[in-house]
Design an enzyme around this catalytic site. Structure first.
Site, PDB file in Angstrom:
ATOM      1  N   ARG A  89      12.840  -1.313   4.384  1.00  0.00           N
ATOM      2  CA  ARG A  89      13.026  -0.909   2.730  1.00  0.00           C
ATOM      3  C   ARG A  89      13.770  -2.055   2.265  1.00  0.00           C
ATOM      4  O   ARG A  89      13.734  -2.334   1.104  1.00  0.00           O
ATOM      5  CB  ARG A  89      14.008   0.402   2.870  1.00  0.00           C
ATOM      6  N   SER A 126      14.752   9.455   5.936  1.00  0.00           N
ATOM      7  CA  SER A 126      15.003  10.758   6.532  1.00  0.00           C
ATOM      8  C   SER A 126      16.506  11.222   6.484  1.00  0.00           C
ATOM      9  O   SER A 126      16.789  12.320   6.249  1.00  0.00           O
ATOM     10  CB  SER A 126      14.458  11.047   7.807  1.00  0.00           C
TER      11      SER A 126
END
Ligand code: PNS
Length: 158
Positions: A89, A126
Site C-alpha cells: 500500500r 484487514s
C-alpha cells in the site's frame, strides 16, 4: 508460470482481491496461500479464513487457495511456483516486503513481484476492517460480500 499470493487474510479484503485478480492476469495459475503470522492475533480461525478466500475468489479463473504452514518458500517449491506476488500500500509495506523478498530469494531463489495497491484500496487493511466491523461500523464497502455477511453474522452472535 505459477505464482503464490500469500497472506493471513483475516479477513480477505477488496484490496487483496484486486491483487489476486492482477496476479491472475499476469500468471497462468495463482495459488493463494492462507497462512498465519506468528506475531498476530486472529479474528477468524485458519479454516474459516481459507473458506472465505475460496468463496471470494471462486469467480477468478486460474485461482485456487490452500493452507500455508511452515515456510513460504517450501510451500512454493511444493506447489511448483516460481514467483510470489505481494501487494504494497505504501512505503512501510514496501520496506517490509523487500526484506521478506530478499530472505525468500536467498533461501531458494524464488522471486517476489510487488504490486502497488490500487489507490482505491490503499487505505484498506484487514486490521482496520476488523476494527470497523467489531466496533459496530459497516465494513461492506471494503470486503467481498461473503466476508461482509460473515462479519455481520459474528456480530449478531456476540
Ligand atoms: O497477511 P500477512 O500477515 O502479511 O501475511 C504474512 C505471511 C503469512 C505471508 C508471512 O508471515 C509468511 O510468509 N509466513 C510464512 C512463514 C515464512 O516463510 N516466514 C519467513 C518469511 S521471509
Amino acid at each position: 508460470m505459477r505464482a503464490v499470493v500469500p497472506g493471513s487474510f483475516d479477513p480477505i479484503t477488496n484490496g487483496h482481491i484486486d491483487v489476486i485478480r492482477r496476479a491472475a492476469a499476469i500468471f497462468d495459475e495463482v495459488v493463494v496461500a492462507v497462512g498465519a503470522n506468528s506475531s498476530k492475533r486472529y479474528l477468524f480461525e485458519p479454516d474459516e479464513r481459507l473458506e472465505l478466500v475460496r468463496a471470494a475468489t471462486a469467480d477468478i479463473a486460474g485461482v485456487s487457495a490452500e493452507p500455508l504452514s511452515g515456510l513460504l518458500v517450501d510451500f512454493c517449491r511444493a506447489q511448483g511456483a516460481e514467483a510470489i506476488v505481494k501487494g504494497a500500500r505504501g512505503a512501510v509495506d514496501f520496506d517490509f516486503e523487500v526484506g521478506m523478498a530478499r530472505m525468500n530469494s536467498s533461501l531458494t531463489g524464488v522471486e517476489t513481484v510487488i504490486l502497488p495497491a490500487a489507490a482505491q484500496w490503499s487505505f484498506v487493511s484487514s486490521t482496520l476492517v476488523r476494527e470497523v466491523a467489531t466496533l459496530g461500523g459497516d465494513a461492506t464497502p471494503y470486503v467481498p460480500a461473503v466476508v461482509a455477511e460473515r462479519l455481520a453474522t459474528r456480530r449478531a452472535h456476540e
